[in-house]
Structures are given as C-alpha cells and as structure tokens.
Design a protein around this motif. Sequence first.
Motif: not given
Lengths: 188, 177
Positions: A79-80, A82-83, A107, A112, A116-117, A120, A124-125, B152, B155, B166, B177
Amino acid sequence: MGLLDARISNRNVLVTSVDNVMNWARLSSLWPMGFGLACCAIEMMATNASNYDLERFGIFPRSSPRQSDLMIVAGTVTMKMAERVVTLYEQMPEPRYVLSMGSCSNCGGPYWNHGYHVLKGVDRVIPVDVYVPGCPPRPEALIGGLMKIQELVRMEGLGVTRQEALKKLAEKSADPQQVIEQTRKATA
Amino acid sequence: MDNGMEEAGNIMPAAVQESKAAYDIIKERFGSAVSEFDANPTMPFFEVVDTSKWVDIALFMRDDSRLKFNYMACLSGVDYPEQNQLGIVCNLESIGHHTHRIAVKVKCQRDGGSIPSVSCVWHTANWHEREAYDMYGMTFDGHPDHRRILCPEDWTGYPLRKDYQVQETYHGIKVPY
C-alpha cells in the motif's frame, strides 16, 4: 506482419506505411523502467542478464521514468508503494505500457487474504496492458509478456486508441492448448 | 513452572542454570519488582512486575560486572487478549563477557498502555520498539523517535493484534481483496 516482412526492392527501397515504420521503431526499443519490488525482480534481472539477454530485443532498463516506455511491475506492491508506483507511472511519457509481472502484482498473490499491507493487484491504481502469471514467472514467461507488448504496439497506429488495440490483440490471440497440441503433432 | 523450580533444579540444563544465576543477582537487587524465574528450557525468562523499574533494571543488567547483558538480540511484541494486555519480550545476551542469556517480559494495558523505553540502554531497542508500537499499539515512554516504522504514518489500527480488522480503503484505494 512485421516491417521486415514487407517487400524490399532491389534498390533497398522499402514501401510501407508511416504507422508501420513508427511501430517498428517503437517496439524494437522498448525501454523498461529499472525498478523491481520483490523476488520477481530477481527473475527480471536474470532476464536482462546474459543468459536471456533482453537487449537482443532492444529492451534495456532505464534509470528514469522520463526515459521509459514500459513499466514492468515486478513484485509485491505494498500500500505504501502503490502511491509511488502511480507517481512513477505519471512521470512516464506517453505512449507508455505496463506489464504486471507475477501473482502479487496481478492480484495480490499469496497475500490476497491476510496481507493487510499488500495492494491486491496493481491494476487497482494504474492501467495494465499485459499480465504475466507465475510466482515468480520464468524468464521465458517474461519474454513472452514482452512480446505481447510488442504485438500490442504493432496493433496501434494513427487514430487507433489503446482500447481498440487491446481489443484487436485479444481477437488475434489463440487458445494455447490448440497451439501446444498442433506443435506436438508436428514434432511427433 | 514456578513451584516446580526446586525439584527441577537438579535437572535444569546448564544454560538455564546460568540464566538462573543471573536472575538471582537481579532478584536480589530489585526484589518484588521482578517476578519469579521461569526455567523455560528454550529461553528462560522473568517478568518485570513493576514496569516503572524497567529502565533501572535494564541499566543494571547492562552495567553490572556480573551480568553485562550488553547485547539485545531481539525485542518482540505480544498480544494477550485474554488478559487484556500487550507486552514485549526482550532477548538479552552478553557478548565477550559471559555466556548467559535471558528473556525479559514487560506487559502493559491493552488500551492506551505504555512501557518505559529502553532505547537509551540498548540502541537496538529504538527500531524494535517502533516496530512493536507499529504492530501492537503500545507506547514507549521516553522513546526519542516514536513513529510507525513499517506501516504508513496515517495507517489505521495495529495489524498484529488478534482482533485486527483491515481498513476498507487507504487514500481511496480499496484494501481488502
């Protein structure tokens, strides 16, 4: 269907369309951005190195997104990250291509459910043109994906949108099972 | 384990006996601030009952010539949802002085609990405490750089808690997902 299949006269004159020449130039020098995110990057580096030698396709990594045509998302996108991936994608000049390499960036892969981090799927971005399955994919698979990108470039032209080119590419695709069986029969 | 100590004393492995000897020195100095010794054969440990003494105990363990626990091998976080507590486990060793090693447990309340920071005693604890905070949410009093280390900064939640759910989106990106 490539440019070199066109007829060359005995005076070394080649008559073809501008689209053809442009596409030939672009697909023969696909410069990916040199960045890797996880273990897929190791396979990508192996593909770049002497055994698989991507440079024979005119593919060699660039250190700046501003000089790149292609982004190989090789590995787990957190997630970090992704941006940052979006920022890098936006810094690339058009026309730009994205190849998603491996299960994680396709995916979420093994993350999956409990990861949490992990993003997926990088689609998506950013828009993805070609997905290469595998965990990680072998260099052959990556080369296969890159050749799909080259085919996609060939489908493009003046007034042809990316969506139309992707549609044409999908129409052209063959069922791999049939191809495998045909090849087996031919070699038997 | 605690009451079985006396009869188990004879069959304690040599490494555990060394840890026991080190523990006895700490117990003698700090008394009821530390719990009884647990002769766990994998990693013998004791717990700091009076958490306000944790930094003093750490300094004593590091500097006393009989102990010289000069190396923090690891600092882990633990969630105890049944006791409504969070905790840390510090694995300590003595490099170049003694062969003994011991683990120290410190616990705090699950909601808004805090533990004194030992990053001034072992610099290793700096990042490890940040990670424990990042994953479990206990705070470390006196930590020089108290921020998340992996997730982050913005978060939500603490991922390694047993009841962690989450978040739905992060900066507009769907997370599950």
